[in-house]
Scaffold this active site. Structure first.
Site, PDB file in Angstrom:
ATOM      1  N   GLU A   1      -7.010  88.697  31.228  1.00 33.31           N
ATOM      2  CA  GLU A   1      -6.911  90.065  31.774  1.00 33.31           C
ATOM      3  C   GLU A   1      -8.272  90.706  32.048  1.00 33.31           C
ATOM      4  O   GLU A   1      -8.545  91.851  31.663  1.00 33.31           O
ATOM      5  CB  GLU A   1      -6.086  90.930  30.821  1.00 33.31           C
ATOM      6  CG  GLU A   1      -4.697  90.376  30.582  1.00 33.31           C
ATOM      7  CD  GLU A   1      -3.867  91.185  29.581  1.00 33.31           C
ATOM      8  OE1 GLU A   1      -4.302  92.280  29.191  1.00 33.31           O
ATOM      9  OE2 GLU A   1      -2.798  90.689  29.186  1.00 33.31           O
TER      10      GLU A   1
ATOM     11  N   GLU B   1       3.740  83.815  30.452  1.00 31.81           N
ATOM     12  CA  GLU B   1       4.306  84.848  29.562  1.00 31.81           C
ATOM     13  C   GLU B   1       5.562  85.483  30.181  1.00 31.81           C
ATOM     14  O   GLU B   1       5.798  86.666  30.079  1.00 31.81           O
ATOM     15  CB  GLU B   1       3.253  85.927  29.271  1.00 31.81           C
ATOM     16  CG  GLU B   1       1.950  85.374  28.723  1.00 31.81           C
ATOM     17  CD  GLU B   1       0.943  86.443  28.356  1.00 31.81           C
ATOM     18  OE1 GLU B   1       1.316  87.635  28.294  1.00 31.81           O
ATOM     19  OE2 GLU B   1      -0.238  86.104  28.120  1.00 31.81           O
TER      20      GLU B   1
HETATM   21  O1  G3I Z   1      -1.034  92.286  12.198  1.00 32.29           O
HETATM   22  C1  G3I Z   1      -0.772  93.696  12.091  1.00 32.29           C
HETATM   23  C2  G3I Z   1      -0.070  94.003  10.767  1.00 32.29           C
HETATM   24  O2  G3I Z   1      -0.966  93.707   9.686  1.00 32.29           O
HETATM   25  C3  G3I Z   1       0.323  95.475  10.731  1.00 32.29           C
HETATM   26  O3  G3I Z   1       1.048  95.747   9.547  1.00 32.29           O
HETATM   27  C4  G3I Z   1       1.181  95.791  11.941  1.00 32.29           C
HETATM   28  C5  G3I Z   1       1.578  97.255  11.936  1.00 32.29           C
HETATM   29  O4  G3I Z   1       1.294  97.835  13.156  1.00 32.29           O
HETATM   30  O5  G3I Z   1       0.438  95.491  13.165  1.00 32.29           O
HETATM   31  C6  G3I Z   1       0.132  94.107  13.236  1.00 32.29           C
HETATM   32  O6  G3I Z   1      -0.590  93.855  14.424  1.00 32.29           O
HETATM   33  C7  G3I Z   1       0.230  93.847  15.593  1.00 32.29           C
HETATM   34  C8  G3I Z   1       0.048  92.486  16.297  1.00 32.29           C
HETATM   35  O7  G3I Z   1       0.781  92.457  17.551  1.00 32.29           O
HETATM   36  C9  G3I Z   1       0.554  91.326  15.432  1.00 32.29           C
HETATM   37  O8  G3I Z   1       1.923  91.476  15.193  1.00 32.29           O
HETATM   38  C10 G3I Z   1      -0.258  94.946  16.525  1.00 32.29           C
HETATM   39  O9  G3I Z   1       0.046  96.198  15.929  1.00 32.29           O
HETATM   40  C11 G3I Z   1       0.448  94.833  17.878  1.00 32.29           C
HETATM   41  O10 G3I Z   1      -0.120  95.759  18.802  1.00 32.29           O
HETATM   42  C12 G3I Z   1       0.264  93.439  18.456  1.00 32.29           C
HETATM   43  O11 G3I Z   1       1.001  93.382  19.681  1.00 32.29           O
HETATM   44  C13 G3I Z   1       0.756  92.208  20.445  1.00 32.29           C
HETATM   45  C14 G3I Z   1       0.063  92.626  21.752  1.00 32.29           C
HETATM   46  O12 G3I Z   1      -0.142  91.459  22.580  1.00 32.29           O
HETATM   47  C15 G3I Z   1      -1.271  93.260  21.470  1.00 32.29           C
HETATM   48  O13 G3I Z   1      -1.776  93.812  22.686  1.00 32.29           O
HETATM   49  C16 G3I Z   1       2.098  91.584  20.787  1.00 32.29           C
HETATM   50  O14 G3I Z   1       2.711  91.083  19.602  1.00 32.29           O
HETATM   51  C17 G3I Z   1       1.924  90.444  21.781  1.00 32.29           C
HETATM   52  O15 G3I Z   1       3.200  89.998  22.260  1.00 32.29           O
HETATM   53  C18 G3I Z   1       1.115  90.906  22.999  1.00 32.29           C
HETATM   54  O16 G3I Z   1       0.880  89.784  23.804  1.00 32.29           O
HETATM   55  C19 G3I Z   1       0.088  90.020  24.999  1.00 32.29           C
HETATM   56  C20 G3I Z   1      -0.645  88.749  25.308  1.00 32.29           C
HETATM   57  O17 G3I Z   1      -1.423  88.368  24.197  1.00 32.29           O
HETATM   58  C21 G3I Z   1      -1.489  88.924  26.571  1.00 32.29           C
HETATM   59  N1  G3I Z   1      -0.642  89.345  27.707  1.00 32.29           N
HETATM   60  C22 G3I Z   1       0.123  90.562  27.436  1.00 32.29           C
HETATM   61  C23 G3I Z   1       0.997  90.358  26.209  1.00 32.29           C
HETATM   62  C24 G3I Z   1       1.859  91.568  25.969  1.00 32.29           C
HETATM   63  O18 G3I Z   1       1.053  92.687  25.710  1.00 32.29           O
END
Ligand code: G3I
Length: 337
Positions: free
Chosen positions: A132, A246
């Site tokens: 990105e 994705e």
């Molecule tokens: O690991 C922490 C955890 O310790 C905490 O308790 C919890 C509470 O908020 O958050 C956890 O982190 C989260 C992380 O995923 C792991 O689960 C983040 O808040 C959350 O924002 C994060 O979201 C991920 C997102 O990327 C981040 O931008 C999504 O799961 C994931 O599906 C998404 O994937 C991205 C690709 O990597 C790139 N393309 C877009 C796609 C969707 O955004």
């Protein structure tokens, strides 16, 4: 040709690799889901576990435990594993990118890539090296996103990333991963133009890049089949493979009625895959999740009516949906690669 009854067997019939994003946490906790993943997928990608905040939480201190667990799971079950993602502006630990000089930024970026890629050298399907990097709304003539890496190193951070990854693993398949490239909007037009300039320049400079990752996060807004087809031909003409990395469909704007909504989602999967699979450079298709039981869209794109979202091929009860059938049909209709 025998009718395929799983996503991976349908894909194999056209020499396409099908898989999904998931996580060690889910696979180790949910045996029923884990079994379905093994039954349906030939390739996996960690949703979060190989991102910078997870694998290098402190400078030079790597934690490969999650990635190693998932690679072991894939190896035991005859599946490949994708690497995602080395350089992104999100999910960075606090220390990464907090730099005052270009030299510090280069040391951080190259050190992260070298440490992670060398650990998995020769063992992964491919790496999303830069993720990105485009953002037309940032207003740059090259369409690049104003990230900490661009601000510290200029556009050359991208070539640096790919060259460092190739030095760490000369056999690695190196991918540029991006969203919004299928849209018929002005943003989509700008993204496609900037992408072709970016990758065309990399190819001219001899920068090692082998594939484009088309994230394919779709919605009821749809996509432009003609613009996407033309764009994929231009990418193919640059000598790149194309991975659908994705794929999922946010269903907020589709009707509440589940039968109608599932049909609308299935139709969009069918149309989109028919369009992209018409290009023989498309060799790998991953959905961003396998079952509605685990999708990022539940929290990031919930429905206004409060109903559970239904973006993926399998329901939250692990039952195949019409979307699963539509994807199998699209694989079956695709010319073998
Ligand atoms: O690991 C922490 C955890 O310790 C905490 O308790 C919890 C509470 O908020 O958050 C956890 O982190 C989260 C992380 O995923 C792991 O689960 C983040 O808040 C959350 O924002 C994060 O979201 C991920 C997102 O990327 C981040 O931008 C999504 O799961 C994931 O599906 C998404 O994937 C991205 C690709 O990597 C790139 N393309 C877009 C796609 C969707 O955004």
């Amino acid at each position: 040709m025998q009718a395929a009854n799983t996503l991976k067997t349908a894909a194999r019939q056209s020499n396409i690799l099908y898989g999904a994003a998931t996580s060690p946490r889910i696979l180790s906790a949910d045996a029923d889901f884990s079994s379905e993943v093994v039954a349906q997928c030939d390739v996996l990608v960690p949703e979060n576990e190989l991102k910078w905040e997870s694998v290098e939480p402190q400078p030079g201190v790597f934690d490969f435990s999650q990635g190693d667990w998932l690679l072991d799971f894939c190896t035991k079950n005859g599946m490949a594993l994708r690497g995602h993602c080395l350089v992104w502006h999100k999910q960075l630990p606090a220390w990464a990118g907090s730099v005052t000089t270009a030299a510090q930024a280069e040391d951080q970026l190259a050190g992260h890539i070298r440490g992670l890629v060398s650990h998995y050298a020769g063992r992964l399907h491919s790496w999303d090296v830069v993720n990105e990097a485009l953002n037309p709304s940032d207003g740059r003539s090259d369409g690049l996103r104003n990230t900490v890496w661009l601000n510290a190193l200029g556009p050359d951070y991208i070539d640096l990333a790919y060259r460092t990854a190739a030095e760490a693993d000369p056999e690695a398949v190196l991918v540029y991963n991006e969203y919004g490239l299928e849209a018929g909007t002005s943003d989509g037009n700008a993204r496609r133009a900037s992408l072709l300039k970016l990758v065309g320049g990399m190819k001219r400079r001899g920068t090692p890049i082998h594939a484009l990752g088309l994230q394919s996060h779709l919605s009821a807004d749809g996509f432009s089949a003609s613009k996407l087809s033309n764009f994929l031909k231009q990418v193919q003409d640059l000598g790149l493979k194309i991975f659908i990395t994705e794929l999922d469909i946010a269903d907020q704007k589709f009707p509440a009625n589940i039968a109608i909504r599932d049909t609308d989602v299935a139709d969009l999967y069918r149309q989109y895959l028919k369009t992209v699979l018409a290009n023989s450079a498309v060799t790998t298709v991953l959905t961003w999740g396998l079952s509605d039981r685990y999708t990022w869209l539940s929290s990031t794109a919930p429905r206004a009516d409060g109903l559970s979202v239904r973006p993926l091929p399998f329901s939250s009860n692990l039952l195949p949906k019409t979307a699963r059938d539509a994807i199998i049909e699209a694989f079956a209709a695709a010319e073998p690669r």
